[in-house]
Design a protein around this motif. Structure first.
Motif, PDB file in Angstrom:
ATOM      1  N   PRO C 160       7.208 -10.057 -13.716  1.00  0.00           N
ATOM      2  CA  PRO C 160       7.008 -11.396 -13.134  1.00  0.00           C
ATOM      3  C   PRO C 160       8.318 -12.165 -13.013  1.00  0.00           C
ATOM      4  CG  PRO C 160       6.248 -11.323 -15.416  1.00  0.00           C
ATOM      5  CD  PRO C 160       6.605  -9.911 -15.049  1.00  0.00           C
ATOM      6  N   ILE C 178       3.502 -16.781 -18.509  1.00  0.00           N
ATOM      7  CA  ILE C 178       3.664 -15.346 -18.226  1.00  0.00           C
ATOM      8  C   ILE C 178       3.022 -14.511 -19.321  1.00  0.00           C
ATOM      9  CG2 ILE C 178       5.385 -13.483 -18.082  1.00  0.00           C
ATOM     10  CD1 ILE C 178       5.155 -15.206 -15.543  1.00  0.00           C
ATOM     11  N   VAL C 188      10.800 -10.866 -18.216  1.00  0.00           N
ATOM     12  CA  VAL C 188      10.568 -11.839 -17.166  1.00  0.00           C
ATOM     13  C   VAL C 188      11.910 -12.127 -16.490  1.00  0.00           C
ATOM     14  CG1 VAL C 188      10.786 -13.833 -18.728  1.00  0.00           C
ATOM     15  CG2 VAL C 188       9.548 -14.097 -16.595  1.00  0.00           C
TER      16      VAL C 188
END
Lengths: 243, 243, 243, 243
Positions: C160, C178, C188
């Motif tokens: 992500p 997240i 991330v």
């Protein structure tokens, strides 16, 4: 010739050609200039005039002084042949540089920048208007001292390109042609092969090679951006819309 | 001046300017920032105020403390001239940074990222909206402490670009013009030449140079992908179809 | 807190967090992952559970164990504050990884591959069908052992991407989002900023970071060649005319 | 098997397989050829014929001789299993090269140049007319000595590409197919995965891998410039307007 010629390669001085060739080949290996056994260096001993040459087909980053060939600087006969090794196929080219260009050292790399430039340039590599060009000799001499002057930054640096041949010794004739046509050049690019750079000392040859590789890397970048590397200073904006 | 001024460059402390210039030039050489004898570093001794300058035209990765020039930080006269070496042609530019920007050190590189950016940008290098921008000083001051604040990440980092000149000392006037027009800048790009970066200490100048080189490398990548480096955050999707 | 807490950072063991953070930051600096003082590493001591964190705004390749902050792994209070240094602005993010992901270490870099990927991808970095993907954890567990299984080579690796914020501690909320939406992710990407990667040990976090950086570098190359990095295996020939 | 088999990996000789695998994996790691635990090396001991193999899933730049698996070169049974480590999933492929190609060593990398070439080439990687090609064996033998001759510089270097499979041992059958169809090849590229290169000694395998990686890097550059890497010498000017 007997093994007692090892005194020719036995020195504690890191600047002795037998030691320096090994150190510089390791440095050049890390730059991808002589991986896969490609490339090489030859240095003339400043005092004895003997020519030191790296052998053929060995791992260039793992050479030792004992691996060096030594050639007589006057009659070009071998003074030392390391056991089990073959002389570099570049030896005739190195010798031509010693004989006709008064070289003190020659650097030969398989630099990908050189090979790539040989694919995007015709008979000459040309780049203009870069500060680093000031490191390259010009065709001019200082009128008072007679010393060769370097290029100005807005001059065009021109390095001739010759075609590759099946065997490296077949490059000797084209190299001689370059000596005649470009008497002032310090280097020649061999298309799809690499570059040869010479200078009065190994320090000078090494610095010239670095400066040329930098210029060739920049030329590839300029080509990728659509800017002719030898366009006039300021004309790059014709080819790229500036931010 | 006699050889007994060698105490100026003789120190066991790796942070002494004479030692640190050599160590950092070797580090910069490996980054292709000062190959071919290009580039250089000058550091003001934090205690004595003497200015240390690398010489001109030498292999930057092989310098020794004995090769350093030392200049008086007040009257700019030479306190030490290493035998057989020429002072850097950048010396007047370094001195201008010491005099007018209260610099503690200046880094000059021939970085290809700087040269490439100078080909794709006009009068200013501009990049916006990158975390690394927070390393660069802004035009703002902290109202309570009076200290210069750094840029916010979504500010635009602006570095002025000046045109190259035949001799480096001719860059002094344009540099002075930049000091006037961009009083807060910590760097100037010289088109088709490289970059000068200064800071209150060598640590700061080195970090600023690293951050700027990173930003210039990113700007070249953005240009290649068709994204204006100073577009607003989020507007990159106008220029590239995202995956 | 007094200086006698230096026993916390004083060890001959190269694997002690205080030593390992310094060694790895030097290694990461050479990869351009934490130049310009950017990036950082935090490691939980496997025995004591103390959290070691590199300070903010320092040259990451020149840190010493004495520069380390040490945080209590239970109540997140400082056990050691190095004199004159500021804690990393990433500390809240590191702590969130320790608290909610049972991390043993977190690697944060300003990798240009991560920043470039954040410009060409939308909400997720996606790449499919590369052997190196097998280094990344999947959402599946081994039914017999309950251990998390890694991705298959022809799975899609999804990381992500969150938007950058003015201050790093403001990334904590998006990071928590997240954790909820991508409970299995090990990393991330922060747009125009860099990447955070965590793992149960520093060895695992380091290897995950290397594998992801390799995949992001490949994704940039694929983008440049016009191949969607997450296209099906074999479909690359739709986008590039193969030789 | 007991711990007293450690004599198999205990040597002061840097050329001993247990030491050399560690040194070369560190060197390859720095070239991004085996980051993220990818890639590996296996060497047959020239005297004992034992096969040395790096373990699976470890940091390749931090291996120690004690981490090595040792396999009997005749019956392929394990002579030494390092405690707590898993054998490389490539072991069956390495063994196939020992058995059917009389290999003395095998190098396996996840080189991005190999992966990128596997995306732009179909069933074969092909490049023609580059000096570095002379490092690669041809299908010809010297009529007098019977020794395999290397390619000429203007020959086409052809390396077969096989499709990747979920598990590395499933690559054994396709590899055997390559041995049959390309009896002279010294390497096979695995699409979206990497490359396997073998040779009669580790020196030869390493040099072949370097030469091939150089050629693959050049092929990617040629592809980016629109030049088919296997076009005839001189025909590059059909595809690029030369300066």
């Amino acid at each position: 010739m007997s093994t007692n010629v090892d005194y020719l390669i036995d020195s504690q001085d890191p600047h002795h050609p037998a030691n320096l060739i090994c150190a510089l080949c390791k440095q050049f290996f890390d730059l991808n200039w002589c991986t896969g056994t490609g490339g090489g260096i030859s240095i003339k001993h400043p005092q004895t005039g003997h020519l030191y040459v790296a052998p053929s087909g060995v791992q260039k980053e793992r050479m030792k002084p004992q691996d060096m060939f030594v050639v007589d600087g006057k009659n070009y006969e071998y003074l030392r042949i390391p056991p089990g090794l073959k002389p570099s196929a570049c030896t005739p080219l190195f010798n031509a540089c010693y004989k006709f260009k008064s070289a003190g050292a020659i650097v030969h790399t398989h630099s990908l920048n050189a090979v790539t430039c040989s694919l995007i340039f015709g008979q000459e590599f040309r780049i203009k208007g870069v500060e680093q060009i000031k490191a390259i000799p010009s065709t001019r001499k200082d009128p008072s001292t007679g010393k060769v002057l370097n290029l100005n930054w807005d001059d065009t640096c021109v390095i001739p390109i010759i075609e590759n041949r099946p065997h490296e010794d077949q490059l000797e004739d084209p190299l001689m042609g370059i000596f005649e046509k470009y008497p002032h050049t310090c280097a020649v690019i061999v298309r799809r092969h690499g570059i040869f750079v010479w200078g009065p000392t190994i320090e000078k040859a090494k610095v010239l090679n670095e400066a040329l590789d930098y210029l060739m890397e920049l030329a590839v970048k300029m080509h990728q951006m659509g800017i002719p590397p030898d366009c006039n200073v300021g004309e790059e904006s014709k080819y790229v819309s500036k931010h």
